[in-house]
Design a protein around this motif. Structure first.
Motif, PDB file in Angstrom:
ATOM      1  N   SER A  42       0.815  -1.191   0.000  1.00 30.75           N
ATOM      2  CA  SER A  42       0.000   0.000   0.000  1.00 30.75           C
ATOM      3  C   SER A  42       0.865   1.263   0.000  1.00 30.75           C
ATOM      4  O   SER A  42       1.822   1.365   0.744  1.00 30.75           O
ATOM      5  CB  SER A  42      -0.874  -0.015   1.261  1.00 30.75           C
ATOM      6  N   ASP A  85      -2.005  -6.490   3.370  1.00 34.07           N
ATOM      7  CA  ASP A  85      -2.395  -5.392   2.477  1.00 34.07           C
ATOM      8  C   ASP A  85      -2.336  -4.016   3.145  1.00 34.07           C
ATOM      9  O   ASP A  85      -2.618  -3.005   2.517  1.00 34.07           O
ATOM     10  CB  ASP A  85      -3.777  -5.637   1.850  1.00 34.07           C
ATOM     11  N   SER A  86      -1.932  -3.998   4.439  1.00 34.86           N
ATOM     12  CA  SER A  86      -1.820  -2.698   5.108  1.00 34.86           C
ATOM     13  C   SER A  86      -0.362  -2.233   5.208  1.00 34.86           C
ATOM     14  O   SER A  86      -0.079  -1.143   5.687  1.00 34.86           O
ATOM     15  CB  SER A  86      -2.412  -2.773   6.519  1.00 34.86           C
ATOM     16  N   TYR A  88       3.859  -1.996   3.581  1.00 39.77           N
ATOM     17  CA  TYR A  88       4.689  -1.930   2.372  1.00 39.77           C
ATOM     18  C   TYR A  88       5.896  -2.824   2.639  1.00 39.77           C
ATOM     19  O   TYR A  88       6.529  -2.728   3.689  1.00 39.77           O
ATOM     20  CB  TYR A  88       5.117  -0.484   2.099  1.00 39.77           C
TER      21      TYR A  88
END
Ligand code: URA
Length: 205
Positions: A42, A85-86, A88
């Protein structure tokens, strides 16, 4: 004769200056790698995880942490309640450094000059994503994040530190869990990773 104004000359990129990661020739590692492996995740991630360098499978896939170390990391993230998905996810060095042993490409630890050469790309990712917390997965990541080739994990693993306005949490590299000499050491190293990820979450408040 036409004269080029100095400002226009300066606007040209330097001859050796790469414009994209895949064109990077700042060190020699690109020569033996399949491709450069950029970070994924993200763009609004508040936590950035930094590994060492792509491994054999990552080099072929063009994605970070898709091999055995990635499986350990995935398990630890689940246990710590960190959603993939939260975050990097990236590496300090973007090309796979290896040597041939029989038919296998064996990982080689990047040299300090290679970590330094690749730092611009991590810097670019940090500037773009602006994470509040960075988790250094192992010593290569720590050296790159702190821009200090003499940084050791031992000196910073007890507590998170502040660097350039961000928190840095340092844990073992997931591949250490895979190659630790005995089960007790493996479990202890794994627990440190889970705890570090939990701590990263807590630092977000
Ligand atoms: N180890 C790393 O440090 N990064 C990867 O992407 C895979 C293995």
């Amino acid at each position: 004769a036409t004269t080029i104004p100095i400002s226009a000359e300066r606007a040209q990129p330097e001859r050796d200056e790469p414009t994209t990661l895949d064109q990077c020739r700042r060190c020699e590692l690109w020569k033996n790698a399949t491709q450069a492996v950029p970070g994924v995740g993200s763009e609004k991630a508040r936590i950035m995880l930094v590994g060492e360098q792509p491994g054999d499978q990552e080099d072929l896939a063009g994605l970070p942490f898709v091999g055995p170390a990635g499986a350990v990391l995935e398990r630890a993230m689940k246990e710590a309640g960190v959603q993939r998905d939260s975050i990097y996810l990236t590496n300090a060095v973007k090309h796979f450094k290896w040597e041939l042993r029989g038919k296998r490409r064996l990982h080689k630890t990047p040299a300090q000059r290679e970590i330094s050469a690749c730092h611009v790309w991590l810097e670019e990712e940090m500037a773009r994503v602006k994470p509040e917390v960075i988790v250094a997965l192992g010593s290569t990541a720590l050296k790159s994040i702190l821009q200090d080739g003499s940084a050791t994990m031992k000196s910073v693993m007890d507590a998170p530190l502040q660097h350039d306005g961000r928190w840095v949490v340092t844990v073992y590299h997931p591949s250490y869990v895979l190659r630790a000499p005995d089960e007790a050491t493996r479990q202890q190293a794994y627990n440190v990773i889970v705890e570090g990820l939990r701590q990263a979450r807590k630092l977000l408040g």
